[in-house]
Design a protein around this motif. Sequence first.
Motif, PDB file in Angstrom:
ATOM      1  N   THR A  86      40.910  72.289 -46.547  1.00  0.00           N
ATOM      2  CA  THR A  86      42.260  72.367 -46.912  1.00  0.00           C
ATOM      3  C   THR A  86      42.580  73.627 -47.434  1.00  0.00           C
ATOM      4  N   VAL A 129      32.853  65.495 -49.784  1.00  0.00           N
ATOM      5  CA  VAL A 129      34.161  65.601 -49.930  1.00  0.00           C
ATOM      6  C   VAL A 129      34.403  67.283 -49.936  1.00  0.00           C
ATOM      7  N   ILE A 131      33.674  45.058 -60.250  1.00  0.00           N
ATOM      8  CA  ILE A 131      34.719  45.344 -59.557  1.00  0.00           C
ATOM      9  C   ILE A 131      35.533  44.379 -58.721  1.00  0.00           C
ATOM     10  N   GLN A 135      49.377  77.219 -53.378  1.00  0.00           N
ATOM     11  CA  GLN A 135      49.435  75.874 -52.781  1.00  0.00           C
ATOM     12  C   GLN A 135      48.163  75.363 -52.508  1.00  0.00           C
ATOM     13  N   ILE A 161      46.413  71.917 -54.070  1.00  0.00           N
ATOM     14  CA  ILE A 161      46.142  70.725 -53.037  1.00  0.00           C
ATOM     15  C   ILE A 161      44.734  70.380 -53.043  1.00  0.00           C
ATOM     16  N   LEU A 164      41.445  63.480 -57.501  1.00  0.00           N
ATOM     17  CA  LEU A 164      41.576  62.022 -56.895  1.00  0.00           C
ATOM     18  C   LEU A 164      40.002  61.437 -56.811  1.00  0.00           C
ATOM     19  N   ILE A 165      39.321  62.233 -55.793  1.00  0.00           N
ATOM     20  CA  ILE A 165      37.906  61.826 -55.510  1.00  0.00           C
ATOM     21  C   ILE A 165      37.104  61.779 -56.802  1.00  0.00           C
ATOM     22  N   ARG A 189      44.089  68.655 -56.417  1.00  0.00           N
ATOM     23  CA  ARG A 189      44.561  67.347 -56.394  1.00  0.00           C
ATOM     24  C   ARG A 189      43.599  66.485 -55.578  1.00  0.00           C
ATOM     25  N   PHE A 190      42.934  66.865 -54.570  1.00  0.00           N
ATOM     26  CA  PHE A 190      42.127  66.188 -53.812  1.00  0.00           C
ATOM     27  C   PHE A 190      40.798  66.042 -54.657  1.00  0.00           C
ATOM     28  N   ILE A 241      26.916  56.156 -52.506  1.00  0.00           N
ATOM     29  CA  ILE A 241      27.827  54.751 -51.872  1.00  0.00           C
ATOM     30  C   ILE A 241      27.550  53.534 -52.586  1.00  0.00           C
ATOM     31  N   GLY A 242      28.461  53.381 -53.254  1.00  0.00           N
ATOM     32  CA  GLY A 242      28.170  52.069 -54.157  1.00  0.00           C
ATOM     33  C   GLY A 242      27.066  52.046 -54.960  1.00  0.00           C
ATOM     34  N   PHE A 281      50.256  62.943 -58.064  1.00  0.00           N
ATOM     35  CA  PHE A 281      51.294  63.638 -57.176  1.00  0.00           C
ATOM     36  C   PHE A 281      52.384  64.238 -57.861  1.00  0.00           C
ATOM     37  N   THR A 313      33.443  53.842 -59.467  1.00  0.00           N
ATOM     38  CA  THR A 313      32.503  53.320 -58.521  1.00  0.00           C
ATOM     39  C   THR A 313      31.051  53.522 -59.478  1.00  0.00           C
ATOM     40  N   LEU A 329      37.129  52.892 -51.482  1.00  0.00           N
ATOM     41  CA  LEU A 329      36.352  52.775 -52.421  1.00  0.00           C
ATOM     42  C   LEU A 329      35.192  53.348 -52.672  1.00  0.00           C
ATOM     43  N   VAL A 330      34.493  53.874 -51.556  1.00  0.00           N
ATOM     44  CA  VAL A 330      33.290  54.590 -51.670  1.00  0.00           C
ATOM     45  C   VAL A 330      33.646  56.182 -51.911  1.00  0.00           C
ATOM     46  N   MET A 373      49.694  66.447 -48.234  1.00  0.00           N
ATOM     47  CA  MET A 373      48.743  67.933 -48.309  1.00  0.00           C
ATOM     48  C   MET A 373      49.626  69.027 -48.625  1.00  0.00           C
TER      49      MET A 373
END
Lengths: 265, 195
Positions: free
Chosen positions: A80, A73, A136, A109, A113, A120-121, A116-117, A7-8, A37, A128, B75-76, B142
């Motif tokens: 998912t 995550v 930032i 599928q 997905i 992104l993460i 993709r998740f 976290i940060g 996407f 960060t 952001l986190v 999704m």
Amino acid sequence: MNNAFIIGQYVPGESLIHRLDPRTKIMIIFFFVIFVFFANSAASYGLLTAFSIISAIVTRIKLSYIFKGLTPVWFLIVFTFFLHLIVTREGEVLFEVLSFPIYSGAVIQGSEISLRFFLLILVTSLLTLTTSPIEITDAIESLLHPLKRIKFPVHELALMMSISLRFIPTLMQETEKISKAQASRGVDFKTGPIKDRVQAIVPLLVPLFVSAFKRAEELAMAMEARGYQGGEGRTKLRELRIVNRDRYTALLFILIIIGLFLTRS
Amino acid sequence: MKNNQMQSSKLLKLIVLSLLGTISMLLMFVNFPVLPAFAYLTIDFSDVPALLAALLFSPVAGVIVQVFKNLLHLLVGGGEPVGVTANFLAGTMFVLPVSILYHRFKGVKSLIAGLVTSTIVMAIGMGILNYYLILPAYSLFMGMSDMAIPSVKWTIVTAGILPFNVIKGIVIALLFIPLFTKLRPWFEQKRATIS
């Protein structure tokens, strides 16, 4: 709540990604989040995955450390995937688990997905990890600067962001300290019916709020003692500047996006 | 001199709101599901700091805390855009009615009445928003086209979203009322010094 979260938690370094202008990084991530996407074929996903993984390697931060930070995550990603296995009924039946059919479309599928998740993460956490909170907020302030024309409080927003980010670790420690102190007085946070656990949060929150106020007063006093008067005419220690490595990185990213559209099916 | 005083209280307000935003974001990580069938709808206490800000300063301050909570959460790396937006909308609908009522009438009674109103506004508002906006967005995000079918949406809203938000409102109210009564003397004193 433990320290396994990144976290940060900025990891200082000298890699190319660290030295990029934070505005370049933010813009690239902004467009990456949108263009993820658009990927719909194995090749296009492969391209984006390669881009993310190579970026992660270039940061020279240990991959195990980066992935550890994604722990909260992972659950979502796996969830998912399995949700898709159960819900989606497309394609042919691949095999059956306890007489429950698993379709090929579901596997495809679900993995799309989840991937993709994951991308992104991963990419947002690279921001960060390689960019200090101050960089930032400076970048956000600079990118939002045009909004000043319509009286949008850009400077205040940036200030609040940097204070919030700066205090994440501090307030986390504070919460831990208070909950230990209260536990030693006999407050039980972990067991019992939900109603009791909800009630147990009150003695945690009261001191947390009070100490946050105290910190705020101290910080406000310290800032004014140093002559803080708002954003007007304030100078910066580190000025942001776009240099060649930012231009080349942006160009590379544009090429990847073009590649993405060429490999789409 | 007067000008300085103004500046100081404005700065202090900004800092307090930032810290409440941070606390709010941290509280988001302590969450639990209530309806077994809708495990992704989780209750957390992140609305409590926002409520506090809204009652201490103004309804808008509560909304600002909600904005920061969700920005930081994004952001986190704790959330995805659709969930974060949904959380922001729910939080805003929860914070605004109670704080508007409280600032008009004051007192614990108006707080309770306000929390009841807020719960109803949030439950119905989120029901409508989910039906027309959030569920379609999720189905896109999704990749689950089932979620966009009207009958499916209707089931999710009536069996999931509505009861969930009512329970969430009640749980937060049950936590917030004792918290607020404990903090109130301190709270009045702060209000006198800050605003």
